[in-house]
Design a protein around this motif. Structure first.
Motif, mmCIF file in Angstrom:
data_model
loop_
_atom_site.group_PDB
_atom_site.id
_atom_site.type_symbol
_atom_site.label_atom_id
_atom_site.label_comp_id
_atom_site.label_asym_id
_atom_site.label_seq_id
_atom_site.Cartn_x
_atom_site.Cartn_y
_atom_site.Cartn_z
ATOM 1 N N HIS A 66 0.857 -1.190 0.000
ATOM 2 C CA HIS A 66 0.000 0.000 0.000
ATOM 3 C C HIS A 66 0.891 1.237 0.000
ATOM 4 O O HIS A 66 1.545 1.546 1.002
ATOM 5 C CB HIS A 66 -0.911 -0.005 1.224
ATOM 6 C CG HIS A 66 -1.756 -1.239 1.345
ATOM 7 N ND1 HIS A 66 -2.740 -1.544 0.442
ATOM 8 C CD2 HIS A 66 -1.731 -2.243 2.256
ATOM 9 C CE1 HIS A 66 -3.314 -2.686 0.795
ATOM 10 N NE2 HIS A 66 -2.716 -3.133 1.879
ATOM 11 N N ALA A 107 -5.859 -6.624 -5.160
ATOM 12 C CA ALA A 107 -4.758 -6.662 -4.200
ATOM 13 C C ALA A 107 -3.495 -7.169 -4.877
ATOM 14 O O ALA A 107 -3.548 -7.984 -5.802
ATOM 15 C CB ALA A 107 -5.121 -7.558 -3.023
ATOM 16 N N CYS A 112 -3.936 -10.101 0.921
ATOM 17 C CA CYS A 112 -4.239 -8.693 1.209
ATOM 18 C C CYS A 112 -5.523 -8.282 0.513
ATOM 19 O O CYS A 112 -5.916 -8.864 -0.509
ATOM 20 C CB CYS A 112 -3.107 -7.782 0.741
ATOM 21 S SG CYS A 112 -1.600 -7.916 1.708
ATOM 22 N N ALA A 116 -5.818 -0.660 2.378
ATOM 23 C CA ALA A 116 -5.147 -0.919 3.653
ATOM 24 C C ALA A 116 -6.151 -1.069 4.789
ATOM 25 O O ALA A 116 -7.250 -0.503 4.763
ATOM 26 C CB ALA A 116 -4.185 0.221 3.971
ATOM 27 N N THR A 120 -2.119 -0.703 9.055
ATOM 28 C CA THR A 120 -1.269 0.041 8.122
ATOM 29 C C THR A 120 -1.553 1.534 8.195
ATOM 30 O O THR A 120 -0.629 2.361 8.186
ATOM 31 C CB THR A 120 -1.492 -0.467 6.691
ATOM 32 O OG1 THR A 120 -1.287 -1.883 6.654
ATOM 33 C CG2 THR A 120 -0.549 0.201 5.719
#
Length: 458
Positions: A66, A107, A112, A116, A120
């Motif tokens: 990210h 992602a 993931c 985010a 994060t």
């Protein structure tokens, strides 16, 4: 009551003989379809890109999932849409509209989400001016502060002949043991005392400060920084500084006088000032019709106070309200020939009350008071994120909604009526379609906003 033997189906009272049921089986949907207007607005002012440019990422590039622009945009868009807490993003990171706004539909890793989560984003909010082993994203505070002024300047196609900068301090209540937490006697709670600077609806500064200081503390430095940046682009603009009596300090007034900036400040009453207008107060008290009306203003030009470095113009307001005297005073650099006493107080000074509405928008609609992090540094960054969300919605109002019923609506009203729209999201190889409801009551305003934003892009 349940109408079928299914834990996922909810039954409600029948209507005209028909069963009413509900289930969470609508497929990919969003409750933020109207947020596409925020994305279109950001394309005009490039706020997210420029805000992200104030951060430096020292993480290993090949391991980053990210990136900083995505994190900054996700946080600002989230606040604008009403998601005040980072924990909200553990669900919001799967929202298709947020993915579109972030420009990231898939992602980069299978474990993931496209966007985010709270952990994060929390590391972003805990950024430091200098990177450390555990905080590898740093930020430039001076660049962020300068960006607010630049966004204000960019909002004007031509320099205005005159602008009015409003200053005010407000309380930011604290409910924990945050760094530099202090008790404030006037607000009767533990709080921070942020300093705000507005020009109309434009936010130029949001400075977090401890509460054990004078309301005007640091105002000379803030105004000097803002005025210098404005005059780099608008060298001939006339600037008026306006504030309540908490800012009527000799240092600030002297700075204005030495830098060709006009000022109009409230002035706290005292025995000497009250004595100067005893005749006018007595006249107001003796006038029956005026007592029935509740108040009368009598302008009076007074001499300087001994604590000042020079003589200044003071205007007194003789008022008799609810059976007792209520004198008010202002001090100004504006000449009598330009503004007579009544106009100076009633039209020019009292207009500063509109700034209170702007602060309410920032704190109530955009959660600028969510300063629950332990450090002052992290809370200042949170305040800037909330302030950028305010700037973004103000830009939408200015560019897209100027000719609609929402031209003067609050940020909360714009969010509720134009941004929070439920819609199925249909994704194909060629396009992403948000199927907004046909019964949406503000279609004309949404269409007008889209047309205006599209025209501004040309």
């Amino acid at each position: 009551m349940q109408t079928e033997c299914s834990a996922d189906l909810f039954g409600f009272a029948r209507v005209e003989g028909r069963a009413v049921v509900a289930a969470f089986d609508g497929g990919t949907m969003t409750s933020e379809a109207g947020a596409m207007l925020l994305g279109a607005t950001d394309q005009q002012i490039r706020m997210i890109e420029r805000f992200a440019g104030c951060f430096t990422d020292y993480r290993a590039a090949d391991l980053v999932v990210h990136e900083v622009p995505g994190l900054v945009g996700q946080r600002v868009f989230g606040i604008a849409l009403g998601y005040e807490d980072l924990i909200d993003h553990d669900q919001l990171r799967h929202d298709p509209v947020m993915a579109v706004l972030g420009g990231k539909l898939e992602a980069r890793r299978t474990d993931c989400a496209p966007l985010a989560g709270k952990s994060t984003l929390n590391r972003l909010e805990l950024s430091r001016p200098e990177p450390t082993r555990y905080h590898k994203i740093s930020y430039d505070a001076a660049a962020i502060e300068g960006l607010f002024v630049d966004l204000f300047l960019d909002a004007h196609s031509a320099p205005p002949p005159q602008i009015t900068l409003d200053l005010d301090a407000t309380d930011d209540p604290l409910h924990g043991h945050q760094e530099e937490r202090c008790f404030h006697g006037y607000y009767d709670n533990y709080c921070y005392l942020p300093l705000y600077v507005f020009c109309g609806r434009h936010l130029l500064a949001a400075k977090l400060r401890p509460a054990n200081i004078d309301a005007s503390a640091g105002s000379v430095e803030e105004i000097a920084r803002i005025v210098a940046r404005i005059r780099q682009r608008w060298s001939k603009v006339r600037i008026l500084l306006r504030a309540d009596s908490g800012f009527a300090r000799d240092a600030l007034m002297a700075w204005c006088e030495n830098n060709s900036v006009d000022f109009l400040f409230g002035l706290a009453k005292n025995a000497r000032l009250n004595a100067e207008i005893q005749t006018e107060l007595a006249a107001v008290q003796a006038e029956p019709t005026q007592r029935q009306a509740g108040a009368t203003l009598q302008g009076l030009n007074l001499a300087n106070l001994k604590s000042w470095s020079r003589k200044r113009r003071v205007v007194g307001k003789a008022e008799w309200t609810r059976g007792k005297a209520n004198p008010r005073f202002v001090v100004t650099s504006l000449a009598r020939e330009e503004h007579e006493a009544r106009h100076l107080y009633e039209k020019l000074y009292c207009a500063r009350g509109e700034m209170e509405n702007r602060i309410k928008e920032c704190q109530l609609d955009l959660y600028a008071d969510r300063t629950s992090a332990h450090t002052m540094r992290a809370n200042q960054l949170r305040l800037w994120f909330a302030s950028m969300a305010y700037v973004l919605i103000c830009a939408l109002r200015r560019i897209g909604l100027a000719h609609t019923q929402f031209a003067r609506a609050s940020c909360g009203t714009i969010r509720l009526k134009l941004l929070k729209i439920g819609a199925p999201v249909r994704t194909s190889a060629r396009r992403i379609k948000l199927a907004m409801p046909s019964a949406f009551p503000y279609q004309a305003d949404y269409h007008a906003a889209h047309v205006a934003l599209t025209a501004a892009a040309r």
